[in-house]
Motif scaffolding. Sequence first.
Motif, short mmCIF file in Angstrom:
data_model
loop_
_atom_site.label_atom_id
_atom_site.label_comp_id
_atom_site.label_asym_id
_atom_site.label_seq_id
_atom_site.Cartn_x
_atom_site.Cartn_y
_atom_site.Cartn_z
N ALA A 128 -12.50 67.58 43.75
CA ALA A 128 -11.73 66.55 43.23
C ALA A 128 -10.38 67.12 42.68
O ALA A 128 -10.31 68.10 42.08
N PHE A 129 -9.39 66.49 43.24
CA PHE A 129 -7.85 67.08 43.05
C PHE A 129 -6.83 66.23 42.99
O PHE A 129 -5.72 66.38 42.39
N GLU A 130 -7.22 64.74 43.31
CA GLU A 130 -6.11 63.62 43.31
C GLU A 130 -5.79 63.25 42.09
O GLU A 130 -6.58 62.95 41.17
N ILE A 131 -4.43 63.02 41.81
CA ILE A 131 -4.14 62.32 40.66
C ILE A 131 -3.49 61.19 40.84
O ILE A 131 -2.46 61.00 41.94
N ILE A 132 -3.77 60.00 40.18
CA ILE A 132 -3.14 58.88 40.37
C ILE A 132 -2.37 58.30 39.23
O ILE A 132 -2.73 58.52 38.26
N THR A 133 -1.20 58.03 39.68
CA THR A 133 -0.16 57.51 38.72
C THR A 133 0.39 55.89 39.16
O THR A 133 0.00 55.51 40.05
N LEU A 134 1.18 55.60 38.17
CA LEU A 134 1.69 54.08 38.48
C LEU A 134 3.26 54.01 38.96
O LEU A 134 3.96 54.82 38.65
N GLU A 135 3.14 53.04 39.63
CA GLU A 135 4.75 52.75 40.10
C GLU A 135 5.67 52.77 38.88
O GLU A 135 5.25 51.87 37.90
N GLY A 136 7.01 53.10 38.90
CA GLY A 136 7.81 53.05 37.81
C GLY A 136 7.84 54.09 36.75
O GLY A 136 8.37 54.01 35.81
N SER A 137 6.73 54.85 36.88
CA SER A 137 6.38 55.99 35.77
C SER A 137 7.20 56.99 35.71
O SER A 137 8.06 57.15 36.89
N ASP A 172 -1.99 46.82 38.22
CA ASP A 172 -2.62 46.11 39.26
C ASP A 172 -4.04 46.63 39.38
O ASP A 172 -4.22 47.87 39.95
N ILE A 173 -5.04 46.13 38.67
CA ILE A 173 -6.41 46.92 38.58
C ILE A 173 -7.19 46.86 39.84
O ILE A 173 -7.82 47.83 40.08
N LYS A 174 -6.81 45.94 40.53
CA LYS A 174 -7.63 45.94 41.88
C LYS A 174 -6.95 47.05 42.75
O LYS A 174 -7.86 47.92 43.48
N ALA A 175 -5.72 47.38 42.57
CA ALA A 175 -5.26 48.58 43.59
C ALA A 175 -5.66 49.86 42.94
O ALA A 175 -6.07 50.69 43.90
N GLN A 208 -9.55 48.49 30.89
CA GLN A 208 -10.22 48.54 32.37
C GLN A 208 -9.87 49.85 33.07
O GLN A 208 -10.85 50.37 33.64
N VAL A 209 -9.00 50.42 32.93
CA VAL A 209 -8.47 51.54 33.66
C VAL A 209 -9.47 52.68 32.85
O VAL A 209 -10.04 53.66 33.72
N GLN A 210 -9.51 52.69 31.82
CA GLN A 210 -10.52 53.77 31.04
C GLN A 210 -11.90 53.41 31.63
O GLN A 210 -12.57 54.49 31.62
N SER A 211 -12.39 52.27 31.49
CA SER A 211 -13.71 52.12 32.04
C SER A 211 -13.90 52.53 33.49
O SER A 211 -15.03 53.27 33.87
N LEU A 212 -13.08 52.13 34.41
CA LEU A 212 -12.86 52.61 35.69
C LEU A 212 -13.22 54.26 35.91
O LEU A 212 -13.78 54.65 36.63
N CYS A 213 -12.23 54.75 35.04
CA CYS A 213 -12.42 56.43 35.14
C CYS A 213 -13.58 57.06 34.51
O CYS A 213 -14.18 57.84 35.33
N ARG A 214 -14.12 56.27 33.46
CA ARG A 214 -15.59 56.68 32.96
C ARG A 214 -16.47 56.53 34.16
O ARG A 214 -17.08 57.44 34.34
N ARG A 215 -16.35 55.33 34.64
CA ARG A 215 -17.39 54.97 35.82
C ARG A 215 -17.30 56.13 37.12
O ARG A 215 -18.11 56.73 37.50
N GLN A 216 -16.04 56.21 37.51
CA GLN A 216 -15.75 57.36 38.56
C GLN A 216 -15.92 58.71 38.00
O GLN A 216 -16.11 59.56 39.08
N GLY A 217 -15.91 59.25 36.72
CA GLY A 217 -16.02 60.28 36.43
C GLY A 217 -14.86 61.39 36.60
O GLY A 217 -14.81 62.59 36.55
N CYS A 218 -13.76 60.48 36.53
CA CYS A 218 -12.47 61.24 36.44
C CYS A 218 -11.72 60.97 35.15
O CYS A 218 -12.23 60.42 34.22
N LEU A 219 -10.64 61.90 34.75
CA LEU A 219 -10.26 61.92 33.65
C LEU A 219 -9.28 60.87 33.34
O LEU A 219 -8.59 60.33 34.36
#
Length: 403
Positions: A128-137, A172-175, A208-219
């Motif tokens: 696993a290597f991908e880093i996800i960030t937000l538009e406008g960040s 956008d939590i779905k995205a 929700q982002v925190q929960s999704l990260c925990r579920r996915q096992g990413c930081l």
Amino acid sequence: MSLKTLQNREQKLLCPTYERYPLEITRGWGTRLYAPDGFQYTDLLAGIAVCVLGHCHPEISAVLREQGETLIHVSNLFYQEPQLKLARRLLDGSGLDRVFFCNSGAEANEAALKIARRYKQTICGQEAFEIITLEGSFHGRTLATLTATGQAKVQEGFAPLPAGFRTVPFADIKALEAALSSQTAAVLLEVIQGEGGVRELPGEYLEQVQSLCRRQGCLFMIDEIQTGLGRTGKLWAHQHFNLQPDVLTTAKGLGNGLPLGAMLTTEDVSRAFSAGSHGSTFGGGPLVCAVGEKVLEIIERDDLARRAQETGRQAVERFCTLQARYPEMIADIRGQGLMLGIELQVPAKNIWRQLLNQGFICNVVQETTLRLLPPLIITAQELFDFADALDQILAKERDAVHA
Ligand SMILES: Cc1ncc(COP(=O)(O)O)c(C=O)c1O
């Protein structure tokens, strides 16, 4: 030397990376900055959220003198106490276990990106290597952090950018959910986007982002470089919500003007770094760390987070009155504590220039937002004086349109 001479010399000597204000500053004290002729400015920007205690705070100057006469730099080859004292204070206020010290925000985020990949690959044994960030960040200007930054203008001309970064739409939590995969190492975000125009992420989205990260096992990683150290009314902006990041980055206000950054993480994630896997010659030197420890001590002792919240609340009330008076010119008032944005319906540069001429320093982000990031010691009265100046300027602008 006149301003014109400074400008001419600079043009020949420096890389043209900065669009400067037409102003030389020679002295700073508290919330005030002074031009060579003694003209006084109220500093509502604090060196872009850096001088949280104001300029030349006497206790910081005392630490600089004392530590400056004891030990300034020794490299990370040796043990020294100031680094550990600062680490203890930082960790006590964050719920995290380990620190890596560096010199800037970009470097703190570099450390975060590196530890996320290394954690997934060496500790979890996953590709696993991908880093996800937000538009406008905005996450910095090194090659990796500008790639993490969700603004095309910051990336222009630097291709090819490092691989393994993905940007998703703001709030956008779905995205975000769709972007997460077994290749994701981490999600990195700001609780309030500063350079992006003082845009707040809703608490519900963040949780929700925190929960999704925990579920996915990413930081789950939070960039508190601009929002941190009391500015939004809590020591860290994420503490307004039910959040506990795996990685937190800080810089800006930590050294009150000295270059100091830090990446904080959990015991578990910290195992990803070993001797030689990351480092810095200057990071966490005794001088900057002695200052950093004093900065945190004063923020805590003087309850500056609570003060920022209260002063900010009073300022927002005043700005909302202005918005009601000039609905055709002010679109929105945004932010938390002393991280505030006044969204204009007109280009902000012209208003900003007039404020500067009247002795108020703020800045413009995203063309239409006046951003305020004052020292946390600013008084409500100083912000009311700014509001009065803005009131007069907007009245004049409106009259000019209707004339
Ligand atoms: C949220 C955020 N992250 C990172 C950075 C980069 O910090 P530095 O300029 O110290 O590298 C900034 C700077 O504005 C910032 O606001």
